[in-house]
Design a protein around this motif. Structure first.
Motif: not given
Length: 869
Positions: A469-472, A424-429, A489-492, A458-461
């Motif tokens: 910008v949008t938080n993910i 349950n590791n979390v990363i935000k960008f 990020l590849s799609i972005s 994946i949660d898109v805020d």
């Protein structure tokens, strides 16, 4: 009465085989589908077969009655449901005596979990039917239902294994017959069945049939006991003991027993307003009293040693068997309450969803495995405590149940927490907001694909203070979140600075620009040098939705691509605005020449002129519209009118090209021939003759057509007409058949028809007339009609052969006209038959080699025998 007679009735047959039909009917009745269907379509009534007729019926129909439009709509809905249900039902054989155990409260969550995990509903038959089968249905109305037959079959098989395991664990069933004179039955049953209830027990895993209920026509002096082996043995002993006591006049209702239980459990056993103890009294016919007042000795003991549990006395009075059963149930309940404990675990709230699982399947599995109740906090209230019956905090989990079960569930739950911490590791960008649509994809397809491939959440805020910008947030194992982030990020990064633009395009051109399946748009983007990835193409061009009062087509994407798209779109629309439809007269007889083999000539002409050419009968002929010069072509036959569409210059060029290739009409050569009406069908060969003549360039007109059928009616079966078509090998199976021969033209239509032939040249005319004359001569020889009736149509594919090869070969070799019926199992053979040869059974027919010499009829029949066998 008039209204009743005008009602439209549709009989909807449930598809077979019959066991499948019964399964479908059972499901429809159990879910109340007839009422649902009637409510959805006012004015109709739905009737299903009566339960008493279902067992013996060979076909089950659902009758839908009402106004025809409403009935037709309901029939369509039923058809759609049956399409989803077919192959989605399965019956599992489970002894009805264990249904109560399998479907008990203990297994209720697991059976409900079958729907959550596998989308399968479980239907147990009513206990009164004593039916040893359970119906499984893949729920057709569930949003998560898969249309794949493979998925349906796998889900049904998985649930079948699970439910059979439950049945196996439930019991090993046996039946025992106890001989008991009828006069002692009342003692076994007891007043209002109370003694029988005591024998059956609390779990009700026994079936006890007394006297006539046992179903033995020879005697009523028996009691039939069926159920779990251990319980059957116990019940038989109790019945024998009751009968023995009755014989010795020892049956009394004043048996008394007294025992003690912990006082703290009395309230739970008695129940709210005495509901628990009253149920026990009514069921077993006993009197139960609880005494909670301590005596002097107990008071002294409790003062000296507070740790000793205070006891309550229980006194039960009644018939001995019933009293003992009531005592057993009360002690069992007290022991269960004594073993009950609870424990609160400190588990951070962020791990709760993972521990609960989708639709609660993980926590349900733990509850069933250990026989406990696990409570997680719900949304927090104002005081910070969870909105549950238990007072637990947001970071607490309550486990309640037996001591052993609580310990096991606790251990497994804590192990699961350790796993959740690891995974349950979390990363935000953040990503540019303009790329979010591309990341999500149409209806979330792209983001769901990333989730499935990586296993990450994946949660898109979108609610960010900075709109650019949008938080993910990505959750999962370290490897999963790294892979998911890289994919996002590849799609972005592919989404550069975007621009938007619009082009005014009349709505009448939208369908043409989009093309079949969007092919027109793909071609437009390709001509503009746009991207080839369908996912990227999806957002470049947006047409107004159907019904929107707008002619604006919106473009969005890379500025250079948008500019090229706009220029190409404006150019294409300008061409469409200049589009016209012109008509030109081309004789229908020459259309095939203009089109060419495989449309090659037509394609070359369209490529040369840049216009589209539509001949009468083509798929888009009517949709092209009326020609601009329709008034000039008012006298042209519709079959000769060819439409040319496209830019005006291209259309005018195509019209001139078509006119230059039209050949002047040639003078027709005419001939005639008289054909007797009785030979019409034999001569025309089901229309094959006319197709052959057309290939010569010859057309035929007939002055008269026959009104009677082609061959005499099939004669009635005769007892002496049965025959055996036997192979040379005596060991081969015999095919029973009927062979009957009647004269061909005995009731034929009198008169003649004048056939007029129109040809391009004399050679074609002579060839056509010679062909018809030969056919008439051949028809004269076809003096008899044979009817070969086989038991069924199973041998027809071998008789006909691949693409009719066998029948064609038989026709060529025998000279007979052979028709294989599409409606029944009769083969009609029109042929020349020597009248001196008698009809005989096939077993007496000459061998095939000799039969060819004797008469073609025997040859044909023997060849049919060969193919049939």
């Amino acid at each position: 009465m008039e209204k009743a007679n005008s009602a439209y009735i549709h009989e909807f047959p449930l598809p077979g085989p019959i066991n499948v039909s019964r399964q479908l009917l059972t499901y429809m009745n159990r879910v109340g589908y007839p009422k649902t269907l009637s409510a959805a379509h006012p004015g109709i009534s739905v009737y299903t077969p009566h339960p008493a007729t279902v067992a013996k019926a060979q076909v089950l129909n659902v009758d839908i009655v009402g106004d025809k439009p409403a009935v037709d709509a309901a029939v369509s809905e039923v058809s759609a449901l049956i399409g989803k249900l077919y192959g989605a039902t399965k019956e599992v054989a489970i002894d009805w005596l264990v249904h109560r155990i399998v479907n008990s409260n203990k297994n209720a969550k697991k059976i409900k979990g079958f729907h959550d995990a596998h989308n399968v509903l479980v239907f147990f038959p009513p206990e009164s039917e004593e039916q040893s089968s359970v119906l499984l249905v893949y729920d057709p109305f569930s949003p998560s239902a898969s249309p794949s037959p493979v998925d349906k079959s796998k889900s049904l098989e998985d649930v079948e294994k699970e439910i059979l395991k439950l049945a196996k664990d439930a019991a090993d069933v046996k039946t025992s017959t106890v001989p008991v004179d009828k006069k002692w039955h009342e003692f076994v049953v007891g007043k209002d069945g109370t003694t029988l209830n005591a024998i059956i027990g609390e779990d009700k895993t026994l079936s006890v049939k007394v006297g006539a209920e046992a179903g033995d026509a020879s005697t009523e002096d028996i009691i039939l006991v069926r159920g779990i082996s251990q319980d059957v043995d116990r019940a038989v002993k109790e019945i024998q003991k009751i009968v023995e006591d009755a014989k010795n006049d020892e049956i009394v209702s004043s048996y008394v027993t007294e025992f003690e239980i912990d006082r703290e459990f009395v309230g739970r056993i008695v129940g709210a307003q005495g509901a628990g103890v009253n149920k026990l009294r009514d069921l077993l016919g006993v009197k139960i009293d609880f005494s909670t007042d301590p005596d002097e000795k107990e008071e002294k003991t409790s003062k000296k040693k507070k740790a000793v549990h205070q006891k309550a006395k229980v006194k039960i009075v009644g018939r001995k068997e019933n009293v003992e059963e009531a005592k057993k149930r009360i002690i069992t309940q007290a022991d269960r309450l004594a073993d009950e404990t609870s424990e609160v675990l400190k588990i951070p709230h962020q791990y709760h969803s993972g521990l609960i699982g989708q639709s609660g399947k993980y926590v349900i599995r733990l509850e069933e495995k250990y026989g406990v109740k696990i409570t997680f906090p719900r949304e927090s209230a104002e005081n910070g405590e969870g909105k549950t019956r238990e007072s637990i905090k947001p970071d607490e989990v309550l486990i309640k149940g037996g001591k052993k079960g609580v310990a096991g569930a606790k251990s497994e739950l804590l192990d699961a927490v350790d796993f959740e911490k690891e995974s349950n590791n979390v990363i935000k960008f953040t990503v540019p907001t303009r790329s979010v649509a591309r990341i999500l994809g149409r209806s979330g397809a792209t983001i769901n694909e990333i989730k499935d491939n990586t296993g990450a959440q994946i949660d898109v805020d979108k609610a960010s203070e900075d709109s650019s910008v949008t938080n993910i947030a990505v959750r999962g194992t370290k490897a999963a979140i790294a892979e998911a982030k890289a994919a996002i990020l590849s799609i972005s990064n592919q989404v550069t600075e975007e621009t938007t633009d619009s082009v005014h395009v009349e709505s009448r051109f939208h369908r043409t620009l989009i093309g079949a399946g969007g092919q027109g748009l793909r071609d437009l983007i390709a001509r503009s040098g746009g991207p080839t990835d369908p996912k990227v193409q999806a957002g470049l061009i947006r047409f107004p939705r159907q019904g929107e009062p707008s002619d604006e087509v919106r473009l969005r994407g890379d500025p250079k691509v948008v500019a090229r798209l706009k220029a190409e779109l404006e150019k294409t629309v300008a061409g469409l605005r200049d589009r016209v439809v012109l008509g030109v007269e081309i004789p229908a007889a020459q259309h095939r020449v203009f089109i060419g083999r495989g449309g090659q000539h037509l394609n070359d002409l369209q490529a040369k002129t840049g216009a589209q050419i539509q001949f009468p009968g083509s798929r888009s002929y009517q949709s092209v519209g009326e020609p601009e010069n329709a008034t000039d072509l008012a006298d042209v036959e519709p079959a000769n009118l060819v439409k040319v569409s496209g830019p005006r210059a291209a259309c005018e060029k195509a019209v001139e090209e078509l006119k230059s290739q039209v050949k002047p009409p040639q003078a027709e050569i005419v001939g005639s021939l008289t054909v007797p009406l009785k030979y019409h069908y034999a001569v025309t060969q089901q229309g094959n003759l006319f197709r052959t003549l057309r290939s010569f360039g010859v057309h035929v007109e007939q002055s008269k057509l026959p009104q009677k059928p082609a061959v005499p009616p099939t004669p009635a079966p005769q007892s002496d007409s049965s025959a055996r078509i036997d192979d040379a090998d005596d060991s081969a199976p015999a095919v029973e058949a009927q062979w009957q021969v009647v004269p061909n033209y005995q009731d034929a239509e009198a008169g003649e028809s004048e056939w007029t032939f129109k040809a391009r040249d004399q050679a074609s005319l002579d060839r056509a007339i010679k062909l018809v004359q030969d056919a008439v001569e051949h028809a004269e020889k076809m003096t008899h009609v044979g009817f070969l009736t086989l038991p069924d149509r199973s041998s027809f594919p071998r008789i006909v052969g691949s693409k009719g090869a066998n029948v064609a070969r038989l026709r060529a070799e025998s000279g007979a006209d052979i028709t294989v019926s599409r409606e029944d199992s009769t083969v009609v053979i029109v042929l020349s038959l020597l009248s001196r040869l008698p009809r005989m059974p096939f077993s007496k027919c000459p061998p095939p080699a000799l039969a060819v010499v004797v008469t073609p009829s025997f040859f044909v029949i023997h060849r049919f025998a060969f193919f049939a066998l």
